[in-house]
Scaffold this motif. Structure first.
Motif, PDB file in Angstrom:
ATOM      1  N   ALA A   5       0.911  -1.148   0.010  1.00 34.56           N
ATOM      2  CA  ALA A   5      -0.125   0.086   0.011  1.00 34.56           C
ATOM      3  C   ALA A   5       0.922   1.226   0.088  1.00 34.56           C
ATOM      4  O   ALA A   5       0.453   2.250  -0.771  1.00 34.56           O
ATOM      5  CB  ALA A   5      -0.836  -0.034   1.002  1.00 34.56           C
ATOM      6  N   ASP A   6       2.056   1.234   0.570  1.00 32.81           N
ATOM      7  CA  ASP A   6       2.817   2.549   0.630  1.00 32.81           C
ATOM      8  C   ASP A   6       3.535   2.820  -0.459  1.00 32.81           C
ATOM      9  O   ASP A   6       3.865   3.949  -0.922  1.00 32.81           O
ATOM     10  CB  ASP A   6       3.958   2.212   1.442  1.00 32.81           C
ATOM     11  N   ASP A   7       3.532   1.818  -1.697  1.00 28.23           N
ATOM     12  CA  ASP A   7       4.009   1.992  -3.015  1.00 28.23           C
ATOM     13  C   ASP A   7       3.147   2.628  -3.869  1.00 28.23           C
ATOM     14  O   ASP A   7       3.550   3.193  -4.973  1.00 28.23           O
ATOM     15  CB  ASP A   7       4.741   0.843  -3.406  1.00 28.23           C
ATOM     16  N   GLU A   9       0.759   4.738  -3.883  1.00 26.78           N
ATOM     17  CA  GLU A   9       0.514   6.045  -3.859  1.00 26.78           C
ATOM     18  C   GLU A   9       1.143   7.024  -4.887  1.00 26.78           C
ATOM     19  O   GLU A   9       0.699   7.935  -5.700  1.00 26.78           O
ATOM     20  CB  GLU A   9       0.600   6.816  -2.771  1.00 26.78           C
ATOM     21  N   ALA A  10       2.401   6.806  -5.096  1.00 27.12           N
ATOM     22  CA  ALA A  10       3.384   7.536  -6.123  1.00 27.12           C
ATOM     23  C   ALA A  10       2.999   6.987  -7.691  1.00 27.12           C
ATOM     24  O   ALA A  10       3.220   7.691  -8.401  1.00 27.12           O
ATOM     25  CB  ALA A  10       4.782   7.088  -5.880  1.00 27.12           C
ATOM     26  N   GLY A  12      -0.145   6.662  -8.932  1.00 28.40           N
ATOM     27  CA  GLY A  12      -1.166   7.461  -9.601  1.00 28.40           C
ATOM     28  C   GLY A  12      -2.202   6.458 -10.265  1.00 28.40           C
ATOM     29  O   GLY A  12      -2.893   6.651 -11.196  1.00 28.40           O
ATOM     30  N   SER A  18     -12.438  -1.744  -3.387  1.00 27.87           N
ATOM     31  CA  SER A  18     -11.827  -1.534  -2.128  1.00 27.87           C
ATOM     32  C   SER A  18     -12.155  -2.841  -1.182  1.00 27.87           C
ATOM     33  O   SER A  18     -13.073  -3.383  -1.250  1.00 27.87           O
ATOM     34  CB  SER A  18     -12.219  -0.262  -1.338  1.00 27.87           C
ATOM     35  N   TYR A  34      -6.451  -2.245  -7.842  1.00 25.15           N
ATOM     36  CA  TYR A  34      -6.103  -0.883  -8.854  1.00 25.15           C
ATOM     37  C   TYR A  34      -6.069  -1.527 -10.407  1.00 25.15           C
ATOM     38  O   TYR A  34      -5.561  -2.773 -10.512  1.00 25.15           O
ATOM     39  CB  TYR A  34      -4.780  -0.308  -8.199  1.00 25.15           C
ATOM     40  N   SER A  53      -1.377  -4.065   2.767  1.00 18.52           N
ATOM     41  CA  SER A  53      -0.502  -3.396   3.969  1.00 18.52           C
ATOM     42  C   SER A  53       0.655  -4.443   4.331  1.00 18.52           C
ATOM     43  O   SER A  53       1.665  -4.096   5.236  1.00 18.52           O
ATOM     44  CB  SER A  53      -1.102  -2.815   4.831  1.00 18.52           C
TER      45      SER A  53
END
Length: 86
Positions: A5-7, A9-10, A12, A18, A34, A53
């Motif tokens: 999940a942290d990766d 966001e960058a 787009g 969900s 996604y 996560s």
């Protein structure tokens, strides 16, 4: 494909769904899905990406191997993924 999940966001990428429940080796986990865009050998692929996560690294699923040739040169630290066709 699975990504932490942290990766995500960058990148787009657009979220499609969900909190989808899935069975994993560790039991039941929840993932967001996604629409990912990946370029291999200059060719763009649109793929579903499972985002969670608890993923330690980016994972590619077995389905990729029907389109790609995977070569691992562990001695030199090189992994090659080459498009070979449909």
């Amino acid at each position: 494909m699975a990504v932490h999940a942290d990766d995500i966001e960058a990148l787009g990428w657009v979220i499609l769904a969900s909190e989808i429940e899935m069975q994993t080796a560790r039991g039941t986990e929840y993932f967001d899905i996604y629409e990912g865009r990946v370029i291999v050998d200059g060719r763009e692929f649109i793929v579903p990406v499972h985002v969670g996560s608890e993923l330690p690294e980016i994972l590619l699923g077995r389905q990729w191997l029907s389109l790609m040739k995977l070569v691992i040169d562990e001695r030199n630290g090189i992994l090659t993924l080459e498009y070979v066709g449909e």
